[in-house]
Structures are given as C-alpha cells and as structure tokens.
Scaffold this active site. Structure first.
Site, PDB file in Angstrom:
ATOM      1  N   PRO A   1       0.822  -1.223   0.000  1.00 15.07           N
ATOM      2  CA  PRO A   1       0.000   0.000   0.000  1.00 15.07           C
ATOM      3  C   PRO A   1       0.849   1.264   0.000  1.00 15.07           C
ATOM      4  O   PRO A   1       0.380   2.339  -0.296  1.00 15.07           O
ATOM      5  CB  PRO A   1      -0.798  -0.105   1.309  1.00 15.07           C
ATOM      6  CG  PRO A   1      -0.715  -1.521   1.711  1.00 15.07           C
ATOM      7  CD  PRO A   1       0.600  -2.025   1.204  1.00 15.07           C
TER       8      PRO A   1
ATOM      9  N   GLU B   1       1.978  -8.083   9.127  1.00 13.20           N
ATOM     10  CA  GLU B   1       1.884  -6.624   9.240  1.00 13.20           C
ATOM     11  C   GLU B   1       2.925  -5.932   8.377  1.00 13.20           C
ATOM     12  O   GLU B   1       2.909  -4.718   8.248  1.00 13.20           O
ATOM     13  CB  GLU B   1       2.083  -6.207  10.699  1.00 13.20           C
ATOM     14  CG  GLU B   1       0.907  -6.493  11.589  1.00 13.20           C
ATOM     15  CD  GLU B   1      -0.386  -5.932  11.023  1.00 13.20           C
ATOM     16  OE1 GLU B   1      -1.234  -6.746  10.628  1.00 13.20           O
ATOM     17  OE2 GLU B   1      -0.520  -4.706  10.933  1.00 13.20           O
TER      18      GLU B   1
ATOM     19  N   ARG C   1      -1.299  -9.607 -20.665  1.00 17.35           N
ATOM     20  CA  ARG C   1      -2.246  -9.135 -21.693  1.00 17.35           C
ATOM     21  C   ARG C   1      -1.602  -8.117 -22.626  1.00 17.35           C
ATOM     22  O   ARG C   1      -2.023  -7.928 -23.756  1.00 17.35           O
ATOM     23  CB  ARG C   1      -3.462  -8.484 -21.025  1.00 17.35           C
ATOM     24  CG  ARG C   1      -4.409  -9.442 -20.316  1.00 17.35           C
ATOM     25  CD  ARG C   1      -5.496  -8.649 -19.610  1.00 17.35           C
ATOM     26  NE  ARG C   1      -6.289  -7.894 -20.573  1.00 17.35           N
ATOM     27  CZ  ARG C   1      -7.357  -8.394 -21.180  1.00 17.35           C
ATOM     28  NH1 ARG C   1      -7.730  -9.644 -20.969  1.00 17.35           N
ATOM     29  NH2 ARG C   1      -8.065  -7.653 -22.029  1.00 17.35           N
TER      30      ARG C   1
ATOM     31  N   ASP D   1      -6.374  -1.257 -26.489  1.00 16.41           N
ATOM     32  CA  ASP D   1      -5.688  -0.040 -26.919  1.00 16.41           C
ATOM     33  C   ASP D   1      -6.465   1.198 -26.521  1.00 16.41           C
ATOM     34  O   ASP D   1      -5.889   2.235 -26.246  1.00 16.41           O
ATOM     35  CB  ASP D   1      -5.506  -0.059 -28.444  1.00 16.41           C
ATOM     36  CG  ASP D   1      -4.417  -1.062 -28.839  1.00 16.41           C
ATOM     37  OD1 ASP D   1      -4.304  -1.381 -30.025  1.00 16.41           O
ATOM     38  OD2 ASP D   1      -3.700  -1.518 -27.912  1.00 16.41           O
TER      39      ASP D   1
HETATM   40  C1  9WO Z   1      -1.193  -3.204   7.365  1.00 16.18           C
HETATM   41  C2  9WO Z   1      -1.712  -2.074   7.983  1.00 16.18           C
HETATM   42  C3  9WO Z   1      -2.522  -1.903   9.095  1.00 16.18           C
HETATM   43  C4  9WO Z   1      -2.899  -0.588   9.434  1.00 16.18           C
HETATM   44  C5  9WO Z   1      -2.472   0.494   8.693  1.00 16.18           C
HETATM   45  C6  9WO Z   1      -1.669   0.332   7.583  1.00 16.18           C
HETATM   46  C7  9WO Z   1      -1.292  -0.960   7.257  1.00 16.18           C
HETATM   47  N1  9WO Z   1      -0.543  -1.378   6.221  1.00 16.18           N
HETATM   48  C8  9WO Z   1      -0.477  -2.712   6.322  1.00 16.18           C
HETATM   49  C9  9WO Z   1       0.244  -3.469   5.377  1.00 16.18           C
HETATM   50  O1  9WO Z   1       0.837  -2.920   4.461  1.00 16.18           O
HETATM   51  N2  9WO Z   1       0.179  -4.830   5.533  1.00 16.18           N
HETATM   52  C10 9WO Z   1       0.736  -5.566   4.531  1.00 16.18           C
HETATM   53  C11 9WO Z   1      -0.101  -6.711   4.048  1.00 16.18           C
HETATM   54  C12 9WO Z   1       2.189  -5.987   4.594  1.00 16.18           C
HETATM   55  C13 9WO Z   1       2.626  -6.252   3.186  1.00 16.18           C
HETATM   56  C14 9WO Z   1       1.642  -7.140   2.439  1.00 16.18           C
HETATM   57  N3  9WO Z   1       0.265  -6.769   2.680  1.00 16.18           N
HETATM   58  C15 9WO Z   1      -0.444  -6.021   1.811  1.00 16.18           C
HETATM   59  C16 9WO Z   1      -0.083  -5.640   0.539  1.00 16.18           C
HETATM   60  N4  9WO Z   1      -1.646  -5.512   2.103  1.00 16.18           N
HETATM   61  N5  9WO Z   1      -2.059  -4.789   1.040  1.00 16.18           N
HETATM   62  C17 9WO Z   1      -1.139  -4.864   0.095  1.00 16.18           C
HETATM   63  C18 9WO Z   1      -1.256  -4.172  -1.166  1.00 16.18           C
HETATM   64  C19 9WO Z   1      -0.334  -4.370  -2.184  1.00 16.18           C
HETATM   65  C20 9WO Z   1      -0.473  -3.652  -3.357  1.00 16.18           C
HETATM   66  N6  9WO Z   1      -1.475  -2.775  -3.533  1.00 16.18           N
HETATM   67  C21 9WO Z   1      -2.371  -2.587  -2.549  1.00 16.18           C
HETATM   68  C22 9WO Z   1      -2.297  -3.262  -1.349  1.00 16.18           C
END
Ligand code: 9WO
Length: 250
Positions: A89, A116, A154, A169
């Site tokens: 994220p 986490e 793709r 496209d």
């Molecule tokens: C957990 C969390 C809890 C409270 C506030 C912020 C927080 N961030 C995370 C977090 O990044 N947890 C992750 C779980 C650890 C790495 C893998 N995880 C993940 C990747 N969750 N969401 C994604 C992700 C990847 C790509 N695009 C969007 C979401």
C-alpha cells in the site's frame, strides 16, 4: 520474459495459469512464471519466516533472512539481474504506463509481503520499486501481484487477439471502454441501441467513440486532462453530453 514471484502462498498465484488468455499464455510459456516460497529457505526448526515486531505492537513481521535467501536463489539462476518489485500500500499507484515498462524487462521479481509487514532492511537492501494497486490494505501482496501479472501478460504481443487488443488499446489511448450488448435484442424491456443494430460500420464506430469520450468525461475527468480532442471528437462529446442532459430532464 520471466516473472518470479516470492510468496508464502504459491498455490494462490499459480491459479493464474488455469484461466483465460493469460493462463494460455503462461501454459505456452510465452512468459516464464516462477514461484518461490521463502518458507523453504527458513532455517528455523518450525520453518518460521516471521517474528514479533521490535517496539511492540500487533501482528508479526516477515524476517530478512528467509526472504534474502529466496531472492538469492532466483538471482543465482538468472541470466540478467532482475528488477525487484515489492507490492504494498506504500507503493506508487500502478497504471498502464508502468505495466508497459515492466513488459520491457527481461526478468522481474515480484515480492509479496504478508502479516503486518516486512523487515525494512530487506526493502532497503533488495527492493528496486514499490507499487500499489490501490489505496486499501488487503491480506498480502499476492492478489496485487496477480493483477500486475495479468495486466503485463495481456500487454505482451500475440497474447490478445486483434479485436481484444484493439479494445485494450482504447484504454492505452486514455479512454474508458464503450458499453457492450449481446443477445437477446430486447431484455428487461430495454432494446440494444439502434446504431449497433444498423450494420453500418462507420455509424457503429462513431457511436462507440462517442460513448468512450462521454464515459471518460463523466466518470474520469482526470483522464480528460491528458487528452487533446480533435474537432470531431469534441463534437461527439458535446452530442453525448446533450443526450445525457436531455435524458435526465425527461
Ligand atoms: C497493514 C496495515 C494496518 C494498518 C495500517 C496500515 C497498514 N498497512 C499494512 C500493510 O501494508 N500490511 C501488509 C499486508 C504488509 C505487506 C503485504 N500486505 C499487503 C499488501 N496488504 N495490502 C497490500 C497491497 C499491495 C499492493 N497494492 C495494494 C495493497
């Protein structure tokens, strides 16, 4: 092109090989897909890959060593040094330009976190780019990696048929797609737009372009900023907006 995915859930990612045009391309090895589980590189008696966070707090953090050994395994078998992408994220927001750039690479490693998070020292030492598929937290990076792999495959030449490629496209030209209809002609008391039933290819193409322009303008005005419309396109957009206004006033 080769894509290696470092993931605690290889079975989840491997499902990509079982469905649709992307699955066919992967099975035909138009793209080589490797799946590496860091748990296989744990030196813990219980194959642990995580531990409690320093500083306290909820959850667990993925440890550096199993990830580093898993990445070493990929790199030691690689012809060229792969680009390492971490899905999180905290990354840049993924778009088609990034997908097309990734498709130019000979070898890419997608690293999927869980729990986490990941020991920051691994990210600093080994990750080249961090990318996000959207502003939300999901259970791990695997689904994001699958989105990226699907979009990349793709985009590769020869994977989509000519018609599908042309449709794709349109998005790459910065426009949303037009509405689609299929049999029956009348369902739920709604007919198919007469232009699509006309058999007139020019009229159909014009109708589709008008709705691509109108949808982009009304749903994604941010995409319009990057477009410079021709006089004909502007006229089509104006027609679309007038029709929508008229429909809303009925
Ligand atoms: C957990 C969390 C809890 C409270 C506030 C912020 C927080 N961030 C995370 C977090 O990044 N947890 C992750 C779980 C650890 C790495 C893998 N995880 C993940 C990747 N969750 N969401 C994604 C992700 C990847 C790509 N695009 C969007 C979401």
């Amino acid at each position: 092109m080769r894509i290696d995915v470092i993931t605690l859930f290889p079975e989840l990612v491997s499902a990509l090989q079982d469905y649709g045009v992307v699955g066919r391309a992967l099975r035909a090895k138009q793209v080589e897909l490797g799946l590496i589980n860091p748990r296989n590189f744990s030196q813990d008696a219980n194959f642990r890959v995580d531990d409690r966070p320093y500083g306290g707090g909820p959850g667990m953090v993925m440890q550096y060593a199993p990830l580093s050994r898993a990445l070493d395994e990929v790199v030691s078998n690689a012809n060229v040094k792969p680009r390492v992408v971490y899905l999180s994220p905290q990354g840049q927001k993924l778009d088609q330009d990034a997908v097309k750039r990734f498709c130019q690479l000979e070898h890419i490693v997608l690293f999927c976190g869980r729990y986490e998070g990941v020991d920051e020292r691994f990210i600093e030492a080994h990750v080249d780019e961090e990318w996000s598929i959207g502003d939300y937290v999901i259970s791990g990076g695997e689904l994001a990696a699958m989105v990226l792999i699907d979009a990349m495959v793709r985009t590769l030449p020869g994977v989509l048929g000519d018609e599908q490629s042309a449709q794709q496209d349109s998005f790459e030209q910065g426009l949303l797609d037009c509405p689609h209809y299929t049999r029956p002609e009348d369902i739920a008391g709604v007919n198919v737009p007469e232009e699509l039933m006309s058999g007139d290819h020019q009229k159909i193409a014009t109708w589709r372009l008008k709705h691509m322009l109108g949808r982009t303008y009304t749903r994604r005005p941010d995409m319009m900023d990057k477009l410079s419309l021709s006089e004909q396109e502007q006229q089509l957009l104006d027609e679309y907006l007038a029709e929508v206004k008229d429909k809303n006033e009925r």
